[in-house]
Scaffold this motif. Structure first.
Motif, PDB file in Angstrom:
ATOM      1  N   VAL A 155     -44.880  23.777 187.388  1.00 13.90           N
ATOM      2  CA  VAL A 155     -43.929  23.050 186.555  1.00 13.90           C
ATOM      3  C   VAL A 155     -43.242  23.977 185.561  1.00 13.90           C
ATOM      4  CG1 VAL A 155     -45.210  20.902 186.772  1.00 13.90           C
ATOM      5  CG2 VAL A 155     -45.638  22.372 184.836  1.00 13.90           C
ATOM      6  N   THR A 156     -42.011  23.590 185.212  1.00 14.65           N
ATOM      7  CA  THR A 156     -41.228  24.292 184.208  1.00 14.65           C
ATOM      8  C   THR A 156     -40.716  23.261 183.216  1.00 14.65           C
ATOM      9  OG1 THR A 156     -40.563  25.986 185.805  1.00 14.65           O
ATOM     10  CG2 THR A 156     -39.207  25.775 183.827  1.00 14.65           C
ATOM     11  N   VAL A 157     -40.800  23.575 181.921  1.00 14.56           N
ATOM     12  CA  VAL A 157     -40.288  22.712 180.865  1.00 14.56           C
ATOM     13  C   VAL A 157     -39.323  23.546 180.024  1.00 14.56           C
ATOM     14  CG1 VAL A 157     -40.870  21.308 178.840  1.00 14.56           C
ATOM     15  CG2 VAL A 157     -42.416  21.350 180.811  1.00 14.56           C
ATOM     16  N   ALA A 158     -38.169  22.958 179.704  1.00 19.04           N
ATOM     17  CA  ALA A 158     -37.148  23.698 178.951  1.00 19.04           C
ATOM     18  C   ALA A 158     -36.460  22.779 177.949  1.00 19.04           C
ATOM     19  CB  ALA A 158     -36.115  24.285 179.910  1.00 19.04           C
ATOM     20  N   ILE A 159     -35.817  23.403 176.968  1.00 19.91           N
ATOM     21  CA  ILE A 159     -34.944  22.706 176.034  1.00 19.91           C
ATOM     22  C   ILE A 159     -33.522  23.195 176.319  1.00 19.91           C
ATOM     23  CG2 ILE A 159     -34.279  22.365 173.632  1.00 19.91           C
ATOM     24  CD1 ILE A 159     -37.232  22.866 172.913  1.00 19.91           C
ATOM     25  N   GLU A 160     -32.629  22.245 176.580  1.00 21.55           N
ATOM     26  CA  GLU A 160     -31.218  22.576 176.796  1.00 21.55           C
ATOM     27  C   GLU A 160     -30.447  22.291 175.522  1.00 21.55           C
ATOM     28  OE1 GLU A 160     -27.428  20.637 179.024  1.00 21.55           O
ATOM     29  OE2 GLU A 160     -29.293  20.695 180.171  1.00 21.55           O
ATOM     30  N   ASN A 161     -29.643  23.268 175.099  1.00 22.57           N
ATOM     31  CA  ASN A 161     -28.761  23.109 173.961  1.00 22.57           C
ATOM     32  C   ASN A 161     -27.456  23.789 174.309  1.00 22.57           C
ATOM     33  OD1 ASN A 161     -27.390  23.918 171.393  1.00 22.57           O
ATOM     34  ND2 ASN A 161     -29.033  22.659 170.580  1.00 22.57           N
ATOM     35  N   SER A 162     -26.375  23.016 174.314  1.00 23.28           N
ATOM     36  CA  SER A 162     -25.051  23.548 174.662  1.00 23.28           C
ATOM     37  C   SER A 162     -25.062  24.232 176.026  1.00 23.28           C
ATOM     38  CB  SER A 162     -24.571  24.523 173.598  1.00 23.28           C
ATOM     39  OG  SER A 162     -24.508  23.895 172.345  1.00 23.28           O
ATOM     40  N   SER A 163     -25.736  23.618 176.988  1.00 25.32           N
ATOM     41  CA  SER A 163     -25.825  24.115 178.370  1.00 25.32           C
ATOM     42  C   SER A 163     -26.639  25.393 178.522  1.00 25.32           C
ATOM     43  CB  SER A 163     -24.433  24.309 178.976  1.00 25.32           C
ATOM     44  OG  SER A 163     -23.758  23.074 178.993  1.00 25.32           O
ATOM     45  N   ASN A 164     -27.342  25.810 177.477  1.00 26.24           N
ATOM     46  CA  ASN A 164     -28.257  26.949 177.560  1.00 26.24           C
ATOM     47  C   ASN A 164     -29.682  26.428 177.623  1.00 26.24           C
ATOM     48  OD1 ASN A 164     -26.245  28.985 177.282  1.00 26.24           O
ATOM     49  ND2 ASN A 164     -26.152  28.530 175.108  1.00 26.24           N
ATOM     50  N   ASP A 165     -30.459  26.937 178.572  1.00 24.98           N
ATOM     51  CA  ASP A 165     -31.851  26.525 178.712  1.00 24.98           C
ATOM     52  C   ASP A 165     -32.780  27.547 178.069  1.00 24.98           C
ATOM     53  OD1 ASP A 165     -31.086  24.315 180.139  1.00 24.98           O
ATOM     54  OD2 ASP A 165     -31.557  25.175 182.103  1.00 24.98           O
ATOM     55  N   THR A 166     -33.700  27.052 177.243  1.00 25.00           N
ATOM     56  CA  THR A 166     -34.770  27.866 176.695  1.00 25.00           C
ATOM     57  C   THR A 166     -36.065  27.329 177.266  1.00 25.00           C
ATOM     58  OG1 THR A 166     -33.541  28.232 174.643  1.00 25.00           O
ATOM     59  CG2 THR A 166     -35.912  28.652 174.592  1.00 25.00           C
ATOM     60  N   GLU A 167     -36.718  28.118 178.108  1.00 29.04           N
ATOM     61  CA  GLU A 167     -37.934  27.656 178.766  1.00 29.04           C
ATOM     62  C   GLU A 167     -39.117  27.724 177.810  1.00 29.04           C
ATOM     63  OE1 GLU A 167     -36.651  28.908 183.270  1.00 29.04           O
ATOM     64  OE2 GLU A 167     -37.743  30.362 182.032  1.00 29.04           O
ATOM     65  N   LEU A 168     -39.855  26.621 177.743  1.00 33.29           N
ATOM     66  CA  LEU A 168     -41.086  26.586 176.967  1.00 33.29           C
ATOM     67  C   LEU A 168     -42.242  27.101 177.809  1.00 33.29           C
ATOM     68  CD1 LEU A 168     -40.699  23.077 175.311  1.00 33.29           C
ATOM     69  CD2 LEU A 168     -40.140  25.312 174.350  1.00 33.29           C
ATOM     70  N   ILE A 169     -42.182  26.808 179.117  1.00 28.04           N
ATOM     71  CA  ILE A 169     -43.156  27.307 180.079  1.00 28.04           C
ATOM     72  C   ILE A 169     -42.462  27.346 181.435  1.00 28.04           C
ATOM     73  CG2 ILE A 169     -44.172  25.080 180.714  1.00 28.04           C
ATOM     74  CD1 ILE A 169     -46.934  26.586 180.477  1.00 28.04           C
TER      75      ILE A 169
END
Length: 94
Positions: free
Chosen positions: A30-44
């Motif tokens: 699994v992958t979890v991310a935060i998207e902000n302004s179409s940019n993904d920052t992966e948490l894991i």
């Protein structure tokens, strides 16, 4: 592909827990991310979860603040295999 878990339209929220649950009998990644302004920052990224097990992503008193416009999202490498539970505090500021 990603599935949106929590979206912020006009407030700041604090995420205090994310539990990822494998609802199958086989191992998944699994992958979890935060998207902000179409940019993904992966948490894991591509974290393995054995069949029938779960992974607590936030622990030890850690917190994540989601800003207005952020989207918390998750995906698995196997269809229909992942449940996600999120605990959060709504509207910590405006």
């Amino acid at each position: 592909s990603y599935t949106d878990i929590l979206s912020q339209s006009n407030s700041f929220d604090t995420v205090v827990g994310i539990r990822l649950v494998n609802v199958t009998t086989s191992s998944i990644n699994v992958t979890v991310a935060i998207e902000n302004s179409s940019n993904d920052t992966e948490l894991i990224k591509l974290a393995p979860i054995p069949g029938g097990s779960s992974l607590e992503l936030i622990d030890g008193g850690a917190k994540i603040v989601l800003q207005s416009g952020d989207v918390l999202k998750a995906k698995s490498d196997t269809a229909d295999s992942l449940n996600v539970w999120v605990s959060f505090i709504d509207t910590i500021s405006s």
